[in-house]
Each structure stands twice: as C-alpha cells, then as structure tokens.
Design a protein around this motif. Structure first.
Motif, PDB file in Angstrom:
ATOM      1  N   THR A  47       1.267  13.680  -5.716  1.00 44.41           N
ATOM      2  CA  THR A  47      -0.019  13.008  -5.884  1.00 44.41           C
ATOM      3  C   THR A  47      -0.695  12.829  -4.534  1.00 44.41           C
ATOM      4  O   THR A  47      -0.070  12.395  -3.558  1.00 44.41           O
ATOM      5  CB  THR A  47       0.118  11.647  -6.580  1.00 44.41           C
TER       6      THR A  47
ATOM      7  N   GLU B 152      -2.184   7.361  -9.109  1.00 42.71           N
ATOM      8  CA  GLU B 152      -1.896   6.054  -8.482  1.00 42.71           C
ATOM      9  C   GLU B 152      -0.397   5.754  -8.433  1.00 42.71           C
ATOM     10  O   GLU B 152       0.004   4.615  -8.174  1.00 42.71           O
ATOM     11  CB  GLU B 152      -2.639   4.953  -9.242  1.00 42.71           C
ATOM     12  N   LYS B 153       0.445   6.764  -8.687  1.00 42.72           N
ATOM     13  CA  LYS B 153       1.904   6.667  -8.559  1.00 42.72           C
ATOM     14  C   LYS B 153       2.537   5.823  -9.665  1.00 42.72           C
ATOM     15  O   LYS B 153       3.443   5.029  -9.426  1.00 42.72           O
ATOM     16  CB  LYS B 153       2.301   6.125  -7.173  1.00 42.72           C
TER      17      LYS B 153
ATOM     18  N   GLY C  69      -3.296  10.871  -4.408  1.00 39.53           N
ATOM     19  CA  GLY C  69      -4.037   9.632  -4.601  1.00 39.53           C
ATOM     20  C   GLY C  69      -5.252   9.831  -5.481  1.00 39.53           C
ATOM     21  O   GLY C  69      -5.794   8.873  -6.042  1.00 39.53           O
TER      22      GLY C  69
END
Length: 220
Positions: free
Chosen positions: A211, A22-23, A213
């Motif tokens: 990523t 999710e960063k 996600g």
C-alpha cells in the motif's frame, strides 16, 4: 481485483475481503473493519522514558479509524492485538482521547484479540467497552489472531510482524507496508502511526499486496 477507493478485493476462506490503502481490512459481509497493531500510547511510552518523540499519534490513529468507519459503514472493529503499547500507554492524555473517541463511536462493537504487548500493558479501560478475547478467536471461516504462526483449522487473519516489502531498483529502494496473503493465513500491516515495519521474505505461495497510502497493488 480493484475494490474501489484504491482498495483491492481478495477471496480467502470463501469470503471476499477488501484490502484498504489505510492498512486495514474490511469484511463487507460482517461490516467489520480488521486492524492490527495500532499500539496506542507508544509515543507516550517513549516520552515517559525521556525519548523526545512527536505528539499527536493517538489522535492520528483515532482520526484514521473515524474516516474508515464513515467510508465503509463499519459496525464492528476487530483489533488483532497490541492495542496498547505499554503500561505508560494508560497516560491521562491518551486515555482521555480514546474515551472521547468512544463516546463519538458509541454504536460500534469493538473486539480486541490480546497480543503480546497487551499482556504487558494491561487491558484497556473498561469504559471503552471493548470485548476482550484470546487468540485464536473464531468467527465464520476465520480465526482472528495476533501471531501468524498458530496451528489452527481456519483461515487466520493476524498481525504482530508489521510487514513491509522492499521495492528495489539499481539506484533506489522503497519500503512499503504490505499485506501478506497466503493459503492459510493473511498478515496485516501495522495500522499504528508510530510503529515501524519489518522487511519480510515471502513464503512459497504468498501474494504480496503493498500500500502506498492511496492504493493497494499486488507486486508478487
């Protein structure tokens, strides 16, 4: 090394940190979530200038924080600058959503390391109960910063650049948000839902974790 739920564990500064799809970064020893460049109110700022952009990005960002707080038993969120995008980010609807979120998450400790956009936007509303600090902000082995190029004596966690990495084949290319993990600093991707990204060229010794996600992968 996998960290569960699609994350990846890296060891920097003598501490294990979890890079999240999710960063964001989770520091388990401190139950701390580290978030860079959330840019609350950016869409509202664009709309104030007559630019037709989607609504709902503030709610999306807050929902993302809620999900991570619940998943990782977060007690402290460290924002690495650019919490607000511009003075127009103080719009009533944006502030109301943020205050409602704060009431739901009243037990969280919040710290903001001021970034360049924060200097122009002004400090968040006092009712949000955010501790405001300047960079570098030292805690344990880390220096929490907005800018990644400060000359400091601790391992730095920073944002500002909104890094993305381009994965290319002969026929196509994909830009993915990434964590840039170097010997003396880590650059986090932008957490915000409406912030864009800057394609980076890794320096010698940098590991690049992208990523999708759903999972974090080391590509360099």
């Amino acid at each position: 090394m996998s960290g569960g739920m699609g994350g990846a564990v890296v060891e920097v500064g003598g501490e294990a940190l979890l890079l999240l799809p999710e960063k964001a970064v989770f520091w388990p020893a401190q139950k701390m979530l580290v978030v860079a460049d959330i840019h609350f109110g950016k869409a509202a700022a664009f709309r104030s200038l007559g630019v037709p952009v989607p609504r709902g990005t503030t709610s999306e960002n807050l929902a993302g924080l809620d999900a991570l707080v619940a998943a990782y038993d977060v007690r402290h969120i460290m924002f690495l600058g650019d919490f607000l995008h511009a003075r127009a980010s103080h719009a009533g609807s944006t502030q109301a959503a943020m205050l409602a979120w704060r009431r739901r998450q009243s037990g969280l400790r919040l710290t903001l390391v001021r970034g360049n956009h924060d200097l122009h936007a002004g400090d968040p509303a006092a009712a949000l109960g955010i501790e405001l600090v300047d960079e570098p902000h030292a805690l344990g082995p880390f220096a929490f910063c907005h800018h990644p190029d400060l000359d400091i004596g601790r391992y730095a966690l920073a944002g500002h650049i909104h890094p993305v990495y381009v994965l290319a084949t002969r026929f196509d290319a994909l830009r993915l948000p990434c964590f840039v993990v170097g010997k003396t600093r880590m650059i986090l991707p932008s957490f915000g839902a409406f912030t864009g990204g800057h394609a980076i060229r890794p320096e010698a010794g940098d590991a690049i974790w992208v990523t999708s996600g759903e999972a974090v992968h080391c590509v360099r």
